[in-house]
Design an enzyme around this catalytic site. Structure first.
Site, short mmCIF file in Angstrom:
data_model
loop_
_atom_site.label_atom_id
_atom_site.label_comp_id
_atom_site.label_asym_id
_atom_site.label_seq_id
_atom_site.Cartn_x
_atom_site.Cartn_y
_atom_site.Cartn_z
N HIS A 29 1.70 5.08 -2.49
CA HIS A 29 0.88 6.21 -3.43
C HIS A 29 1.91 6.55 -4.15
CE1 HIS A 29 -2.55 6.12 -1.15
NE2 HIS A 29 -1.98 6.14 -0.87
N ASP A 48 2.44 3.68 2.78
CA ASP A 48 2.12 4.63 2.43
C ASP A 48 2.51 5.66 2.11
OD1 ASP A 48 -1.18 5.74 2.26
OD2 ASP A 48 -1.12 5.66 4.66
N ASN A 49 2.26 6.38 2.35
CA ASN A 49 2.59 7.91 1.61
C ASN A 49 3.98 8.46 1.84
OD1 ASN A 49 0.06 8.20 2.69
ND2 ASN A 49 -0.25 9.48 0.20
N HIS A 71 -9.44 2.39 0.47
CA HIS A 71 -8.69 3.44 2.03
C HIS A 71 -9.88 3.26 2.86
CE1 HIS A 71 -6.45 3.95 -0.47
NE2 HIS A 71 -5.23 4.98 0.27
N GLU A 118 -9.87 6.31 7.86
CA GLU A 118 -8.68 7.02 8.05
C GLU A 118 -9.66 8.55 8.74
OE1 GLU A 118 -5.11 8.23 6.33
OE2 GLU A 118 -6.53 8.11 4.78
N LYS A 138 1.88 9.98 -5.84
CA LYS A 138 1.89 11.42 -5.28
C LYS A 138 3.76 11.96 -4.61
CE LYS A 138 -2.46 11.06 -2.78
NZ LYS A 138 -3.48 9.98 -3.08
N HIS A 144 0.87 -0.97 -0.24
CA HIS A 144 0.10 -0.24 0.02
C HIS A 144 0.81 1.24 -0.06
CE1 HIS A 144 -3.89 2.01 1.45
NE2 HIS A 144 -2.83 3.07 1.06
#
Length: 467
Positions: free
Chosen positions: A99, A360-361, A260, A263, A102, A97
């Site tokens: 991104h 994640d990010n 998602h 959150e 981004k 997971h």
């Protein structure tokens, strides 16, 4: 360095490994969680449930794995060997997971508040201003290069797929770049894509077109259980009908689902339970993944237990994103956060739910830091989620569990017949793994030491470091 004495420390990294097409790794300490075919009979186990084994590597694949000292049972004693002397050997890890589209935008479009609304707004602004094919390709390639050098072998990335309206067809641009990058990195990093859009988009013509685009791109259908322009919170009044639409689109195209969910720190956010009910209603057990699931930790015990039981019944995979959720959740200017922001992972696992940890990010409005390093992520997860005392089970959350979730037979495992992809660590115990960054790890791909290094930040702007 591995298998070297003090006078050999100035040798090139990985030079202690034999250059022959077949060789033995002796006295490797491997967490049992990675040995998915089972610990070899007779292999000694330490207090962390790590087995001491000899591993045969031949022509880029793992051969037989034997108890330490017994490798000659499977290979000639004359075969070259490298002695790890009881140090840790891990498979390349799995980040299921993230991104990539981004990533690395924080410098040009920061999030001044550091919270979720600020992240949503900054990302929207950056997407509108900058996300053409060249920009996406440059940042996605940079993120993959970081992950590859750190020892990640498989990634599932969510891809912003909103309706671009009259400005640009963002979904088509992003998915086009993704397909190019996936092909270019084949054989180095296994890459999967997930369509990311607010769930109400699937009730529109754009949602149908997006589902078709995802299907032709070999991706997964996904989204966020919040409305367009809104925030996670109390479940949408139409959540059941929107989920039915999503599941129908998925079934028509034989797509797995990755969402998602919840959150937020609002205990009234109950979309996870709605997703579990929809999964059972549509008989989609085992084909749905839910990320975040933060509000579950703040709900009354009986309510949370009922949801967890339904998630287990539905065979939903849960992904926890500890670094990013701890960063975003319960954030308010001038106030210290009161909770860690993460899902109740231990309760989920106790109920039989399969849980993975992911990054994640990375250096964007949702999380200003990171380097696509899954070893760093699992080290942080141990601390944040208390995945210790004992530590034995923690490695699985970044290896075989996400590998199985992604449907990759060998990802995150060390097993005979699989690709000889390893991370060799200058650590003996799991405590030593967790206690240091292990910047001097040695990554192996198909039995050979990896020559790639972490790219310099100048590569993001077309420059290069002066060294």
């Amino acid at each position: 360095m591995f298998g070297c004495n003090e006078r050999e420390h100035d040798r090139p990294e990985g030079s202690f490994l034999p250059s022959a097409p077949a060789f033995r790794l002796l006295n490797a300490r491997v967490p049992a969680a990675f040995l998915t075919d089972g610990v070899p009979a007779g292999a000694p186990l330490d207090t962390d449930d790590c087995a001491i084994v000899d591993i045969l590597i031949a022509h880029g694949r793992f051969g037989p794995i034997r108890p330490a000292g017994q490798s000659t049972d499977a290979a000639p004693a004359t075969l070259p060997a490298a002695d790890l002397a009881g140090r840790q050997a891990w498979p390349r890890l799995v980040d299921m997971h993230t991104h990539l589209d981004k990533g690395h935008t924080v410098a040009r479009t920061p999030n001044p508040t550091g919270d979720f609304p600020g992240a949503r707004d900054a990302t929207s602004a950056d997407r509108t201003a900058h996300w053409d094919a060249a920009d996406l390709r440059r940042r996605m390639e940079f993120g993959l290069a970081c992950a590859f050098a750190h020892g990640t072998g498989a990634i599932r990335t969510h891809l912003d797929s909103q309706d671009g309206g009259r400005f640009r067809d963002q979904a088509a641009i992003t998915w086009g770049v993704f397909r190019e990058v996936r092909d270019a990195w084949a054989g180095r990093v296994a890459l999967q894509g997930v369509g990311l859009t607010p769930i109400d988009a699937y009730a529109t013509d754009h949602g149908r077109r997006l589902a078709d685009l995802i299907a032709t791109s070999g991706g997964l259908i996904g989204g966020v259980t919040r409305p367009t322009g809104g925030l996670h919170g109390a479940a949408l009044a139409e959540i059941d009908s929107l989920l039915d639409r999503l599941f129908d689109l998925a079934r028509e195209r034989d797509l797995d689902i990755d969402l998602h969910v919840d959150e937020t720190g609002d205990p009234a956010a109950t979309s996870l339970d709605a997703v579990a009910r929809a999964t059972l209603r549509h008989r989609y057990e085992g084909r749905v993944t839910c990320g975040h699931c933060c509000s579950l930790a703040l709900q009354p015990a009986e309510q949370a237990a009922a949801t967890i039981a339904r998630v287990a019944q539905a065979g939903i995979w849960v992904v926890t994103l500890p670094t990013v959720n701890m960063y975003l959740q319960d954030r308010a200017h001038g106030r210290t956060p009161r909770w860690r922001g993460v899902a109740p992972v231990q309760e989920l696992m106790a109920a039989g739910v399969r849980v993975a940890v992911a990054g994640d990010n990375c250096r964007d409005a949702f999380y200003a830091y990171g380097d696509h390093d899954m070893l760093d992520t699992i080290r942080a997860a141990v601390r944040i989620l208390h995945l210790d005392h004992p530590l034995a089970g923690a490695p699985a959350l970044a290896g075989p569990v996400p590998g199985a979730t992604m449907g990759l037979a060998h990802a995150g495992t060390i097993r005979e017949g699989g690709p000889a992809d390893l991370i060799l660590l200058p650590a003996r115990s799991l405590n030593e793994v967790v206690s240091r960054p292990n910047a001097d790890r040695l990554v192996m791909v198909e039995g050979r030491p990896l020559a790639a290094r972490i790219p310099s930040y100048e590569a993001l702007t077309g420059g290069s470091a002066p060294w």
